[in-house]
Design a protein around this motif. Structure first.
Motif, mmCIF file in Angstrom:
data_model
loop_
_atom_site.group_PDB
_atom_site.id
_atom_site.type_symbol
_atom_site.label_atom_id
_atom_site.label_comp_id
_atom_site.label_asym_id
_atom_site.label_seq_id
_atom_site.Cartn_x
_atom_site.Cartn_y
_atom_site.Cartn_z
ATOM 1 N N GLY A 147 41.362 38.428 39.236
ATOM 2 C CA GLY A 147 40.917 39.814 39.210
ATOM 3 C C GLY A 147 41.962 40.705 38.572
ATOM 4 O O GLY A 147 42.997 40.241 38.090
ATOM 5 N N LYS A 148 41.703 41.983 38.557
ATOM 6 C CA LYS A 148 42.636 42.938 37.961
ATOM 7 C C LYS A 148 43.865 43.083 38.851
ATOM 8 O O LYS A 148 43.756 43.167 40.068
ATOM 9 N N ALA A 149 45.031 43.107 38.222
ATOM 10 C CA ALA A 149 46.272 43.290 38.975
ATOM 11 C C ALA A 149 46.247 44.646 39.674
ATOM 12 O O ALA A 149 45.800 45.649 39.107
ATOM 13 N N VAL A 165 47.754 36.626 45.421
ATOM 14 C CA VAL A 165 49.059 36.807 44.789
ATOM 15 C C VAL A 165 48.888 37.767 43.621
ATOM 16 O O VAL A 165 48.077 37.517 42.725
ATOM 17 N N ASN A 166 49.628 38.855 43.635
ATOM 18 C CA ASN A 166 49.603 39.803 42.518
ATOM 19 C C ASN A 166 50.689 39.397 41.525
ATOM 20 O O ASN A 166 51.873 39.358 41.859
ATOM 21 N N ILE A 167 50.279 39.065 40.292
ATOM 22 C CA ILE A 167 51.216 38.636 39.248
ATOM 23 C C ILE A 167 51.139 39.643 38.104
ATOM 24 O O ILE A 167 50.190 39.641 37.317
ATOM 25 N N PRO A 168 52.122 40.527 37.989
ATOM 26 C CA PRO A 168 52.041 41.624 37.024
ATOM 27 C C PRO A 168 52.515 41.276 35.621
ATOM 28 O O PRO A 168 53.077 42.122 34.921
ATOM 29 N N LYS A 169 52.326 40.048 35.207
ATOM 30 C CA LYS A 169 52.680 39.680 33.840
ATOM 31 C C LYS A 169 51.923 38.422 33.446
ATOM 32 O O LYS A 169 51.430 37.682 34.301
ATOM 33 N N LYS A 193 48.279 40.279 33.140
ATOM 34 C CA LYS A 193 48.594 40.365 34.560
ATOM 35 C C LYS A 193 47.304 40.322 35.375
ATOM 36 O O LYS A 193 46.242 40.771 34.918
ATOM 37 N N ALA A 194 47.400 39.757 36.579
ATOM 38 C CA ALA A 194 46.179 39.536 37.349
ATOM 39 C C ALA A 194 46.470 39.457 38.838
ATOM 40 O O ALA A 194 47.608 39.245 39.269
ATOM 41 N N LEU A 195 45.406 39.630 39.610
ATOM 42 C CA LEU A 195 45.443 39.412 41.058
ATOM 43 C C LEU A 195 44.712 38.097 41.307
ATOM 44 O O LEU A 195 43.508 37.991 41.080
ATOM 45 N N ILE A 196 45.445 37.075 41.743
ATOM 46 C CA ILE A 196 44.895 35.742 41.935
ATOM 47 C C ILE A 196 44.523 35.535 43.399
ATOM 48 O O ILE A 196 45.357 35.738 44.295
ATOM 49 N N THR A 197 43.275 35.158 43.646
ATOM 50 C CA THR A 197 42.814 34.827 44.992
ATOM 51 C C THR A 197 42.584 33.326 45.065
ATOM 52 O O THR A 197 41.796 32.778 44.299
ATOM 53 N N VAL A 198 43.289 32.651 45.971
ATOM 54 C CA VAL A 198 43.173 31.198 46.139
ATOM 55 C C VAL A 198 42.482 30.915 47.472
ATOM 56 O O VAL A 198 42.990 31.285 48.526
#
Length: 463
Positions: A147-149, A165-169, A193-198
């Motif tokens: 998703g969007k960071a 996990v928010n990954i801004p790059k 950059k993305a917001l990763i949901t596991v």
């Protein structure tokens, strides 16, 4: 022979168990003890049976001796007759009795040995199953969602059967996680950059999450997805970023603190931006239509936004033009496109600024927005109305909506390219607000000073 046969049968059973369980889970001593116990039991049973047979054989031999006396005539005739008759009946009784007892004893011992063997076999199997350590459990993820960071910081949050996990790059990353049942990892390649949901398998409680940046080597190099079978080479300069530890968040999602609106200090704009002494549009004035969302409508302005400032500047410079404000708050590009034809009827020019609501939560992505803008430009050109299009302004840099600015930049690149491809003029309103928050009335709407800057750009595009 009987003892050896039963022993061989049991040895075969033991091999079957060993073959299935593999050394009985490292506990051969238990199985060997059962073997010894059973062999002793079988041997004791066999000895008991053979002793019984021996005793019966001794009694039988004594009786045979008496029978021999009857046949040899060693006793007097009368005594001989009585003895021999009695001996004959005794022999018949003894044979029947010994035979029945012997067979019963023989069968009982066989059943006892078989029962002991079966019990030992079941105990051995259950012992192996109960004592064997379970294989290493790997808490596989069920799916990974991008998703969007949310912000420009690294952070993570944990939920039931999942974590974010928010990954801004952009880049290649390894997300390692440990639950109360085991450990695993997921490799992801991000193009932005993305917001990763596991989401992981049910009944797992996340305890640890860490992040590494590096390089993924895989045969199917693709722009983002997960890699189940690939080599990950960590970037030592990035290190290992611990995000969750002992089930608690280490780097938390930031809380946005509202920042007071910065307003410019110049004198307030008049309620009517048209300078005194300048007449309004004539009855035959040309028509310029401003189309868009709440930014076109003028939210945050005391005079009606950039359409009012533009009309004042046009009249002040001798252009007899009337600017109609057709902006609607909250409108998306799809809704604007659906009413566009009726809005430009009879107009000389149309000013189009749309896309903010698409980026900030609408159901229309960048491709959809560009498609709608292209359709509206074509409609204007076909109707003989001169179109001018604007890029989308950014959100105020200190607001939580600033997370959308990268998407706005990407959309604006496509808007500029579209305008050039169609030979349509465009203004870059984004640049007017990129370097200063002083021109905002709130997170996304300009104040009067900001709207006046946009009006100047529209004027320069018209003339």
């Amino acid at each position: 022979m009987f003892f050896n046969t039963i022993t061989h049968l049991f040895t075969g059973m033991s091999r079957h168990v060993s073959g299935r369980q593999g050394n009985c889970c490292g506990k051969n001593m238990k199985w060997t003890s059962l073997q010894i116990l059973l062999r002793v039991a079988m041997k004791s049973g066999w000895e008991s049976m053979t002793n019984g047979v021996a005793k019966n054989s001794k009694a039988h031999r004594e009786q045979q001796s008496k029978s021999a006396s009857c046949m040899s005539g060693a006793l007097p005739s009368n005594a001989l007759n009585r003895h021999c008759q009695s001996n004959r009946k005794h022999n018949e009784f003894i044979h029947s009795l010994h035979g029945g007892l012997f067979m019963k004893q023989y069968v009982d011992i066989i059943w006892a040995i078989v029962a002991v063997a079966t019990i030992a076999f079941v105990i051995a199997i259950n012992g192996c199953h109960s004592d064997s350590p379970t294989s290493t459990y790997v808490p596989h993820y069920e799916h990974v969602e991008e998703g969007k960071a949310f912000s420009r910081e690294f952070w993570a949050t944990v939920a039931v059967d999942s974590f974010q996990v928010n990954i801004p790059k952009s880049g290649d990353f390894r997300i390692a996680y440990t639950t109360d049942r085991g450990s695993s990892a997921v490799l992801v390649r991000l193009s932005k950059k993305a917001l990763i949901t596991v989401t992981i398998e049910a009944e797992n409680i996340v305890q640890e999450v860490s992040l590494e940046k590096g390089a993924i080597t895989a045969s199917n190099s693709q722009a983002i997805e997960t890699f189940d079978d690939a080599v990950f080479t960590p970037d030592t300069s990035f290190g290992t970023l611990v995000l969750i530890s002992a089930g608690a968040t280490v780097l938390a999602r930031p809380t946005v603190t509202p920042t007071p609106t910065v307003t410019p200090t110049p004198t307030a704009a008049p309620s009517n931006p048209i300078p005194a002494g300048i007449p309004g549009p004539s009855a035959n004035a040309g028509i310029v239509v401003a189309v868009g969302d709440s930014i076109t409508r003028g939210q945050g302005s005391s005079v009606g936004g950039y359409p009012a400032y533009l009309e004042a500047k046009l009249l002040q410079n001798g252009h007899d033009l009337k600017v109609l404000n057709k902006g609607i708050g909250g409108e998306t590009s799809s809704k604007t496109a659906s009413r566009f034809s009726s809005l430009i009827a009879g107009a000389d020019a149309v000013l189009l600024m749309i896309g903010t609501n698409d980026v900030m939560g609408g159901s229309c992505n960048a491709s959809c927005t560009i498609s709608n803008i292209a359709s509206m430009l074509n409609t204007a050109l076909n109707a003989g109305v001169r179109p001018i299009v604007s890029t989308v302004i950014p959100a105020r840099s200190t607001s939580y909506r600033a997370k959308f600015n990268d998407d706005i930049i990407a959309l604006n690149v496509q808007i500029r390219n579209l305008a050039i491809s169609k030979g349509v003029r465009y203004i870059d309103s984004y640049l007017l607000f990129d370097k200063s928050d002083a021109y905002f009335s709130d997170d996304i709407h300009p104040n009067d000073a900001g709207y006046e800057r946009i009006a100047i750009e529209w004027y320069n595009a018209l003339y």
